[in-house]
Enzyme design. Structure first.
Site, PDB file in Angstrom:
ATOM      1  N   ASN A   9       6.533  -2.668  -7.359  1.00 46.90           N
ATOM      2  CA  ASN A   9       7.291  -3.043  -8.555  1.00 46.90           C
ATOM      3  C   ASN A   9       8.511  -2.119  -8.605  1.00 46.90           C
ATOM      4  O   ASN A   9       8.376  -0.955  -8.950  1.00 46.90           O
ATOM      5  CB  ASN A   9       6.405  -2.876  -9.796  1.00 46.90           C
ATOM      6  CG  ASN A   9       7.163  -3.122 -11.080  1.00 46.90           C
ATOM      7  OD1 ASN A   9       8.306  -3.580 -11.062  1.00 46.90           O
ATOM      8  ND2 ASN A   9       6.523  -2.829 -12.207  1.00 46.90           N
ATOM      9  N   TRP A  10       9.660  -2.677  -8.250  1.00 45.71           N
ATOM     10  CA  TRP A  10      10.859  -1.830  -8.172  1.00 45.71           C
ATOM     11  C   TRP A  10      11.412  -1.515  -9.560  1.00 45.71           C
ATOM     12  O   TRP A  10      12.316  -0.686  -9.687  1.00 45.71           O
ATOM     13  CB  TRP A  10      11.936  -2.522  -7.325  1.00 45.71           C
ATOM     14  CG  TRP A  10      11.568  -2.702  -5.877  1.00 45.71           C
ATOM     15  CD1 TRP A  10      10.385  -2.358  -5.279  1.00 45.71           C
ATOM     16  CD2 TRP A  10      12.383  -3.269  -4.857  1.00 45.71           C
ATOM     17  NE1 TRP A  10      10.416  -2.677  -3.941  1.00 45.71           N
ATOM     18  CE2 TRP A  10      11.631  -3.250  -3.650  1.00 45.71           C
ATOM     19  CE3 TRP A  10      13.678  -3.810  -4.816  1.00 45.71           C
ATOM     20  CZ2 TRP A  10      12.137  -3.739  -2.447  1.00 45.71           C
ATOM     21  CZ3 TRP A  10      14.178  -4.303  -3.614  1.00 45.71           C
ATOM     22  CH2 TRP A  10      13.413  -4.261  -2.446  1.00 45.71           C
ATOM     23  N   GLY A 174       4.219   6.684 -13.730  1.00 49.07           N
ATOM     24  CA  GLY A 174       5.416   7.512 -13.616  1.00 49.07           C
ATOM     25  C   GLY A 174       5.208   8.950 -14.062  1.00 49.07           C
ATOM     26  O   GLY A 174       6.163   9.700 -14.227  1.00 49.07           O
ATOM     27  N   GLY A 234       4.919   1.745  -8.264  1.00 54.83           N
ATOM     28  CA  GLY A 234       6.249   1.893  -8.857  1.00 54.83           C
ATOM     29  C   GLY A 234       7.118   2.808  -8.009  1.00 54.83           C
ATOM     30  O   GLY A 234       7.676   2.403  -6.990  1.00 54.83           O
ATOM     31  N   GLY A 235       7.193   4.077  -8.414  1.00 60.25           N
ATOM     32  CA  GLY A 235       8.084   5.038  -7.753  1.00 60.25           C
ATOM     33  C   GLY A 235       7.974   5.068  -6.235  1.00 60.25           C
ATOM     34  O   GLY A 235       8.994   5.070  -5.531  1.00 60.25           O
TER      35      GLY A 235
HETATM   36  P1  13P Z   1       4.355   4.448 -10.765  1.00 61.33           P
HETATM   37  O1  13P Z   1       3.766   4.158  -9.407  1.00 61.33           O
HETATM   38  O2  13P Z   1       5.790   4.877 -10.696  1.00 61.33           O
HETATM   39  O3  13P Z   1       3.499   5.350 -11.572  1.00 61.33           O
HETATM   40  O4  13P Z   1       4.410   3.032 -11.537  1.00 61.33           O
HETATM   41  C1  13P Z   1       3.299   2.222 -11.560  1.00 61.33           C
HETATM   42  C2  13P Z   1       3.685   0.920 -12.135  1.00 61.33           C
HETATM   43  O5  13P Z   1       3.979   0.818 -13.304  1.00 61.33           O
HETATM   44  C3  13P Z   1       3.734  -0.239 -11.242  1.00 61.33           C
HETATM   45  O6  13P Z   1       3.874  -1.413 -11.955  1.00 61.33           O
END
Ligand code: 13P
Length: 250
Positions: A9-10, A174, A234-235
């Site tokens: 998920n960018w 995050g 995410g990250g």
């Molecule tokens: P992170 O991997 O940045 O914690 O984000 C997870 C997320 O919300 C994926 O949808």
């Protein structure tokens, strides 16, 4: 055997050209990852087209991060599920906690979005998860159950057979603070039990992904758990090497 999925998920990151470079990087390294791992990337709307073109002929699929509640018409700023599907998207993330938290997403709007997704043959990646306060109060089971009952329980058996669920504890998104593998397994197993109560044996086939500060160094342990079928990243999805590293962790 349930599908193994690593989805990126960018969020609101990368400019279009950067997104294409990232997609190229993922495609270039995909061969080093076991074939049974399905990779999905979910760029912002603005570069869905260019990323889909870039990934043509590769095994990497593309998803959007949201879609509109309505079919089409005078809804300034919205993007319809039909538009996403026409570009060649296969998936759509729905109910991400950031949309629930910042944009007032509710079960009511999510029921409509799920309907639009299925009408257009998009596979929803439906997100559930509790915030820190709810976790500390021991309410995480009940929160996830409610998010599932109010939306997923409205699906037909045929629709449910295509669904992907992502468990993302808000306190781990995050923050660098990930759920332990045991915490993930505990709630994934619970989510599957909730699904089983409605859909019976079909619940065994539903991929349930973990999301929240997942990275190459912790993915292996989390993915080793019986009810964890991959990750929504995410990250770490913003660097091809890290994203691929998470896939290799399976
Ligand atoms: P992170 O991997 O940045 O914690 O984000 C997870 C997320 O919300 C994926 O949808």
């Amino acid at each position: 055997m349930r599908k193994k999925i690593v989805a990126g998920n960018w969020k609101m990151n990368t400019l279009p050209a950067e997104g294409v470079e990232l997609a190229k990087g993922v495609a270039a390294g995909k061969g080093e990852v076991c074939d049974s791992v399905n990779f999905i990337v979910c760029p912002p709307f603005t570069h869905l087209h260019s990323v889909i073109e870039t990934l043509k002929g590769t095994a990497i699929e593309v998803g959007a991060q949201d879609c509109a509640t309505e079919v089409k018409g005078a809804y300034t700023g919205e993007v319809a599920a039909s538009m996403i599907a026409a570009l060649g998207c296969k998936y759509v993330i729905l109910g991400h906690s950031e949309r629930r938290q910042y944009y007032g997403e509710t079960s009511e709007s999510l029921n409509k979005k799920m309907a639009r997704a299925y009408e257009n043959n998009l596979v929803p990646i439906y997100c559930v998860g509790e915030n820190l306060e709810e976790r500390e109060a021991g309410r995480h089971f009940e929160v996830c159950k409610q998010q599932i009952e109010e939306v997923v329980f409205n699906l037909s058996e045929e629709q449910f057979a295509k669904l992907v669920i992502a468990y993302e504890p808000v306190w781990a998104i995050g923050t660098g603070k990930t759920a332990t593998a045991d915490q993930a397994q505990e709630i994934h197993a619970y989510i599957r039990e909730v699904l089983r109560s409605k859909f019976g044996a079909a619940a065994e086939e539903c991929p349930i992904l973990y999301g929240g500060s997942c990275k190459p160094s912790n993915a292996g342990e989390i993915f080793s758990k019986a009810d964890v079928d991959g990750g929504l990243i995410g990250g770490a999805a913003l660097k091809a090497e890290d994203f691929l590293g998470i896939g290799k962790a399976f």
